[in-house]
Write a protein that holds these residues in place. Sequence first.
Motif, PDB file in Angstrom:
ATOM      1  N   MET A 232      -3.818   2.765   3.365  1.00 32.70           N
ATOM      2  CA  MET A 232      -3.917   3.610   2.182  1.00 32.70           C
ATOM      3  C   MET A 232      -3.763   2.791   0.896  1.00 32.70           C
ATOM      4  SD  MET A 232      -1.666   6.870   3.536  1.00 32.70           S
ATOM      5  CE  MET A 232      -1.779   7.766   1.990  1.00 32.70           C
ATOM      6  N   GLU A 233      -2.831   1.846   0.899  1.00 31.68           N
ATOM      7  CA  GLU A 233      -2.611   1.027  -0.286  1.00 31.68           C
ATOM      8  C   GLU A 233      -3.786   0.079  -0.531  1.00 31.68           C
ATOM      9  OE1 GLU A 233      -0.437   1.604  -2.375  1.00 31.68           O
ATOM     10  OE2 GLU A 233       0.950   2.880  -1.252  1.00 31.68           O
ATOM     11  N   ARG A 234      -4.388  -0.425   0.547  1.00 29.07           N
ATOM     12  CA  ARG A 234      -5.563  -1.290   0.383  1.00 29.07           C
ATOM     13  C   ARG A 234      -6.701  -0.526  -0.277  1.00 29.07           C
ATOM     14  NH1 ARG A 234      -4.971  -3.545   5.744  1.00 29.07           N
ATOM     15  NH2 ARG A 234      -6.707  -2.240   6.395  1.00 29.07           N
ATOM     16  N   ARG A 235      -6.929   0.705   0.164  1.00 27.53           N
ATOM     17  CA  ARG A 235      -7.990   1.515  -0.438  1.00 27.53           C
ATOM     18  C   ARG A 235      -7.686   1.828  -1.898  1.00 27.53           C
ATOM     19  NH1 ARG A 235      -7.869   4.134   4.708  1.00 27.53           N
ATOM     20  NH2 ARG A 235      -6.565   5.812   3.865  1.00 27.53           N
ATOM     21  N   ALA A 236      -6.410   2.095  -2.206  1.00 24.37           N
ATOM     22  CA  ALA A 236      -6.032   2.383  -3.590  1.00 24.37           C
ATOM     23  C   ALA A 236      -6.242   1.162  -4.481  1.00 24.37           C
ATOM     24  CB  ALA A 236      -4.574   2.823  -3.641  1.00 24.37           C
TER      25      ALA A 236
END
Length: 429
Positions: A232-236
Amino acid sequence: MASYHLSVKTIKRSAGRSATAAAAYRVGERIECQREGRVHDYTRKHGIEETFILAPKDAPDWATDRSRLWNEVEASETRRNSVTAREWELALPSEISAEDRSQITRDFAQELVSRYGVAVDVAIHAPHREGDQRNHHAHVLTSTRKLESEGFTTKTRVLDAAKTGGVEIEQMRGLWAELQNRALERAGEAERVDHRSLEAQREAALERGDQLSAEELDRDPELKLGPAANSMERRAKAMAEREGREYKPVTERGAVVHAARQARAAFREMRARLELARETYGIEREAGQGRVSAGLAALRAATAKDRDRERNPDDFRERLARVVGRSRDQDDTPKQEGHNYARERLKEIMEKDAGRDGQAAVHKLDGHSEHDLGEDTGREARKPSVNERLKDVLNKPREKLEIEDERDQEKEQEVEKDRDIDRDPGLSH
């Protein structure tokens, strides 16, 4: 910045996992598991830079056949809850070349073979295309039994036992740190990694008197994100980069990790500036400058630290010369009479400050008094603040500061002479 990571995990049947599936996924190949009757096909997997197998010298010829190797591993285990394989996950330094990353991984894998007599299957992965591009890493999958000429034999209990397992893994952690540091040194990098706990590193820093490093290490270990939160953090991050805005964590764990990393980055920047200031002060003193002049040069160096990360670290003295207002080409060139570049620069900065205090400081630099500004007597009578006293020091001409510094040196010399007289045994009192 180089960071240390080594984790050891086991592949257990009780968790629904198999050595054949684990190997196929990590190397991006197709392996048919004869025990399960399933095909594990990961040939579409990307980001795999290199794979290789290492085995003991007397191992059978089929040890280099990946599919045969891991099917033999599965066949050698008969229990439902057997541990069929062990994985060593390694973070690789981004500061060194791909060849060096491959070599230190191979050296580590070879040590596993020599030390425990196991078969080792290595996959070196490139950073995820949507993640941190410094995240080079390797998956080192090993058997849990020794591989000899007749096949897999006894279990490597030294790694399983409570008394010896932790000791063995700690020794391998130390070896991995040593291999990385040697590679970093060969590459001319100043960064080093440390496999010890933060507490152990902090105690060592205090023992050698390095208070600054001890303060930096006085923190909790970084929280692990986990696969879901990490994704999720990578996508953000990727979305924030595409939209040209600042990245903001989208998970609670991500926010904690992001804040901790920002704090460590700020501390490293502060430490780098302090070291630059110390180096500047030493060079200025060696060049014959007084304490005050050298201190001002160190202050300018710290506040004007070059943040270009791609600059060659060997040009430190050239950067330093620019910071203190000199260059190598101009060292022997006479300066314009009566012109003080530091004061002119300080005047430009103060002119941007709002309020009467800033105007007064600029006015002083131009040689005027406070009365020329029409200051009221009430302000003159009160005790100046710390900020005002600091401005008064900065506003003094460089020549006056140097004269005061010379006076201090003369006083120190007189005191030393008096002490020598007092210590003279030939004099009576």
